[in-house]
Scaffold this motif. Structure first.
Motif, PDB file in Angstrom:
ATOM      1  N   LEU A 101       0.818  -1.208   0.000  1.00 54.77           N
ATOM      2  CA  LEU A 101       0.000   0.000   0.000  1.00 54.77           C
ATOM      3  C   LEU A 101       0.853   1.260   0.000  1.00 54.77           C
ATOM      4  O   LEU A 101       0.572   2.217  -0.731  1.00 54.77           O
ATOM      5  CB  LEU A 101      -0.939  -0.013   1.208  1.00 54.77           C
ATOM      6  N   GLN A 102       1.914   1.259   0.797  1.00 56.19           N
ATOM      7  CA  GLN A 102       2.789   2.438   0.842  1.00 56.19           C
ATOM      8  C   GLN A 102       3.475   2.655  -0.500  1.00 56.19           C
ATOM      9  O   GLN A 102       3.627   3.797  -0.957  1.00 56.19           O
ATOM     10  CB  GLN A 102       3.843   2.276   1.946  1.00 56.19           C
ATOM     11  N   SER A 103       3.862   1.583  -1.149  1.00 55.10           N
ATOM     12  CA  SER A 103       4.506   1.696  -2.461  1.00 55.10           C
ATOM     13  C   SER A 103       3.562   2.337  -3.477  1.00 55.10           C
ATOM     14  O   SER A 103       3.975   3.202  -4.260  1.00 55.10           O
ATOM     15  CB  SER A 103       4.940   0.313  -2.946  1.00 55.10           C
ATOM     16  N   LEU A 104       2.287   1.945  -3.456  1.00 54.30           N
ATOM     17  CA  LEU A 104       1.322   2.518  -4.395  1.00 54.30           C
ATOM     18  C   LEU A 104       1.035   3.978  -4.074  1.00 54.30           C
ATOM     19  O   LEU A 104       0.917   4.812  -4.981  1.00 54.30           O
ATOM     20  CB  LEU A 104       0.033   1.695  -4.375  1.00 54.30           C
ATOM     21  N   VAL A 105       0.924   4.292  -2.792  1.00 53.21           N
ATOM     22  CA  VAL A 105       0.717   5.687  -2.395  1.00 53.21           C
ATOM     23  C   VAL A 105       1.909   6.540  -2.826  1.00 53.21           C
ATOM     24  O   VAL A 105       1.743   7.675  -3.309  1.00 53.21           O
ATOM     25  CB  VAL A 105       0.490   5.791  -0.871  1.00 53.21           C
ATOM     26  N   ASP A 106       3.104   5.995  -2.683  1.00 48.25           N
ATOM     27  CA  ASP A 106       4.305   6.722  -3.097  1.00 48.25           C
ATOM     28  C   ASP A 106       4.321   6.988  -4.599  1.00 48.25           C
ATOM     29  O   ASP A 106       4.978   7.933  -5.061  1.00 48.25           O
ATOM     30  CB  ASP A 106       5.566   5.936  -2.705  1.00 48.25           C
ATOM     31  N   GLN A 107       3.610   6.145  -5.355  1.00 51.52           N
ATOM     32  CA  GLN A 107       3.503   6.340  -6.803  1.00 51.52           C
ATOM     33  C   GLN A 107       2.307   7.216  -7.174  1.00 51.52           C
ATOM     34  O   GLN A 107       1.978   7.359  -8.354  1.00 51.52           O
ATOM     35  CB  GLN A 107       3.367   4.989  -7.506  1.00 51.52           C
ATOM     36  N   SER A 108       1.660   7.789  -6.151  1.00 55.97           N
ATOM     37  CA  SER A 108       0.483   8.646  -6.340  1.00 55.97           C
ATOM     38  C   SER A 108      -0.676   7.908  -7.004  1.00 55.97           C
ATOM     39  O   SER A 108      -1.404   8.469  -7.830  1.00 55.97           O
ATOM     40  CB  SER A 108       0.861   9.891  -7.151  1.00 55.97           C
ATOM     41  N   ILE A 109      -0.841   6.630  -6.639  1.00 54.91           N
ATOM     42  CA  ILE A 109      -1.964   5.826  -7.114  1.00 54.91           C
ATOM     43  C   ILE A 109      -3.085   5.905  -6.078  1.00 54.91           C
ATOM     44  O   ILE A 109      -2.922   5.422  -4.957  1.00 54.91           O
ATOM     45  CB  ILE A 109      -1.559   4.349  -7.313  1.00 54.91           C
ATOM     46  N   PRO A 110      -4.210   6.528  -6.385  1.00 55.92           N
ATOM     47  CA  PRO A 110      -5.324   6.572  -5.438  1.00 55.92           C
ATOM     48  C   PRO A 110      -5.854   5.164  -5.172  1.00 55.92           C
ATOM     49  O   PRO A 110      -5.967   4.354  -6.098  1.00 55.92           O
ATOM     50  CB  PRO A 110      -6.377   7.433  -6.143  1.00 55.92           C
ATOM     51  N   LEU A 111      -6.210   4.902  -3.915  1.00 55.46           N
ATOM     52  CA  LEU A 111      -6.622   3.559  -3.510  1.00 55.46           C
ATOM     53  C   LEU A 111      -8.000   3.568  -2.863  1.00 55.46           C
ATOM     54  O   LEU A 111      -8.402   4.565  -2.256  1.00 55.46           O
ATOM     55  CB  LEU A 111      -5.611   2.976  -2.512  1.00 55.46           C
ATOM     56  N   GLY A 112      -8.704   2.433  -2.982  1.00 53.36           N
ATOM     57  CA  GLY A 112     -10.001   2.299  -2.342  1.00 53.36           C
ATOM     58  C   GLY A 112     -10.270   0.866  -1.945  1.00 53.36           C
ATOM     59  O   GLY A 112      -9.590  -0.058  -2.401  1.00 53.36           O
ATOM     60  N   ILE A 113     -11.252   0.681  -1.073  1.00 54.36           N
ATOM     61  CA  ILE A 113     -11.705  -0.644  -0.650  1.00 54.36           C
ATOM     62  C   ILE A 113     -13.199  -0.764  -0.941  1.00 54.36           C
ATOM     63  O   ILE A 113     -13.964   0.180  -0.694  1.00 54.36           O
ATOM     64  CB  ILE A 113     -11.479  -0.868   0.860  1.00 54.36           C
ATOM     65  N   ALA A 157     -17.402   3.776  -6.323  1.00 52.77           N
ATOM     66  CA  ALA A 157     -15.991   3.895  -5.943  1.00 52.77           C
ATOM     67  C   ALA A 157     -15.193   4.605  -7.034  1.00 52.77           C
ATOM     68  O   ALA A 157     -14.342   5.459  -6.747  1.00 52.77           O
ATOM     69  CB  ALA A 157     -15.401   2.514  -5.673  1.00 52.77           C
ATOM     70  N   LEU A 158     -15.461   4.267  -8.284  1.00 51.97           N
ATOM     71  CA  LEU A 158     -14.770   4.920  -9.405  1.00 51.97           C
ATOM     72  C   LEU A 158     -15.071   6.414  -9.429  1.00 51.97           C
ATOM     73  O   LEU A 158     -14.177   7.240  -9.668  1.00 51.97           O
ATOM     74  CB  LEU A 158     -15.191   4.269 -10.721  1.00 51.97           C
ATOM     75  N   GLN A 159     -16.313   6.769  -9.170  1.00 48.82           N
ATOM     76  CA  GLN A 159     -16.688   8.188  -9.129  1.00 48.82           C
ATOM     77  C   GLN A 159     -15.942   8.919  -8.026  1.00 48.82           C
ATOM     78  O   GLN A 159     -15.456  10.042  -8.213  1.00 48.82           O
ATOM     79  CB  GLN A 159     -18.192   8.322  -8.935  1.00 48.82           C
ATOM     80  N   GLN A 160     -15.839   8.269  -6.875  1.00 48.78           N
ATOM     81  CA  GLN A 160     -15.167   8.918  -5.752  1.00 48.78           C
ATOM     82  C   GLN A 160     -13.659   9.054  -5.987  1.00 48.78           C
ATOM     83  O   GLN A 160     -13.035   9.993  -5.494  1.00 48.78           O
ATOM     84  CB  GLN A 160     -15.455   8.151  -4.459  1.00 48.78           C
ATOM     85  N   LEU A 161     -13.085   8.114  -6.729  1.00 49.88           N
ATOM     86  CA  LEU A 161     -11.661   8.218  -7.075  1.00 49.88           C
ATOM     87  C   LEU A 161     -11.452   9.087  -8.310  1.00 49.88           C
ATOM     88  O   LEU A 161     -10.308   9.425  -8.644  1.00 49.88           O
ATOM     89  CB  LEU A 161     -11.066   6.829  -7.316  1.00 49.88           C
ATOM     90  N   ASN A 162     -12.560   9.402  -8.991  1.00 48.19           N
ATOM     91  CA  ASN A 162     -12.513  10.251 -10.183  1.00 48.19           C
ATOM     92  C   ASN A 162     -11.644   9.645 -11.287  1.00 48.19           C
ATOM     93  O   ASN A 162     -10.806  10.326 -11.890  1.00 48.19           O
ATOM     94  CB  ASN A 162     -12.033  11.663  -9.835  1.00 48.19           C
TER      95      ASN A 162
END
Length: 222
Positions: A101-113, A157-162
């Motif tokens: 998760l930290q690796s993806l956040v560091d790549q500026s990838i928005p995440l959701g559950i 979820a897609l809408q919220q992540l835009n």
């Protein structure tokens, strides 16, 4: 190009099988005064069988166990309340959860559950894993009033992540509720391998969560 990632919770980020085993072992020990007439292994195995890997809510599980094992002095409602309050203390993450998760956040990838289940119960488990801060959206079926595989919960979820569906992948362990359902709305479906199923038609298959980073890394530039 992949711009975001969505995840299932149970069986994907949370090792639910291991968590259940830890919890039910502890419950037996803590409530031994009431359940000690039952063999520990029998108690644990019957719970796991009735639980059906989380697809049966525990009110029905405990009602059945109280009747089958002739448990007295302790109601099924009390057993259920113990489960609701205590399970979070036995949550087991899959290896490399925070690292991924930290690796993806560091790549500026928005995440959701997106998770099926009881609202506060699932949120407590997310908090117990210490991962809530990684996610920009968390949708729990009870809270939303819709559940996987309904496409509306994925679309929300897609809408919220835009992000459009084609720019997002979904990682989950269930072939229908996670993989096929996310593919049906236009996302890439990534199967978190589970020995319960075989021949799952996924876009990608992962065993270790760090493999998700490799997949996204390969797709980001496309």
């Amino acid at each position: 190009m992949i711009k975001a990632a969505l995840f299932d919770l149970d069986g994907t980020l949370l090792n639910r099988d291991a968590s259940i085993e830890r919890f039910i072992d502890s419950q037996y020990e803590r409530l031994h005064e009431y359940v000690g007439h039952i063999g520990k292994e029998e108690f644990i195995l019957r719970f796991i069988e009735l639980d059906y890997r989380g697809y049966v809510w525990k009110d029905k599980v405990y009602q059945q166990m109280v009747a089958e094992f002739d448990i007295v002095g302790l109601t099924w409602e009390q057993l259920l309340q113990d489960y609701v309050e205590q399970f979070q203390h036995y949550c087991v993450p899959f290896p490399n959860l925070h690292k991924m998760l930290q690796s993806l956040v560091d790549q500026s990838i928005p995440l959701g559950i997106i998770s099926n289940g009881k609202g506060q119960f699932q949120m407590d488990n997310i908090e117990a894993l210490g991962i809530g801060h990684y996610f920009e959206t968390i949708l729990i079926s009870e809270t939303e009033g819709i559940k996987k595989p309904d496409p509306r919960i994925f679309e929300k979820a897609l809408q919220q992540l835009n992000v459009p569906a084609k720019a997002c992948l979904f990682v989950g362990d269930h072939p229908e509720n996670d993989v096929k359902a996310s593919q049906d709305v236009g996302m890439l479906g990534v199967w978190k391998k589970d020995p319960q199923w075989a021949d799952v038609k996924a876009d990608y298959v992962v065993e270790d969560l760090m493999e998700v980073c490799l997949i996204i890394g390969a797709l980001v530039g496309q």
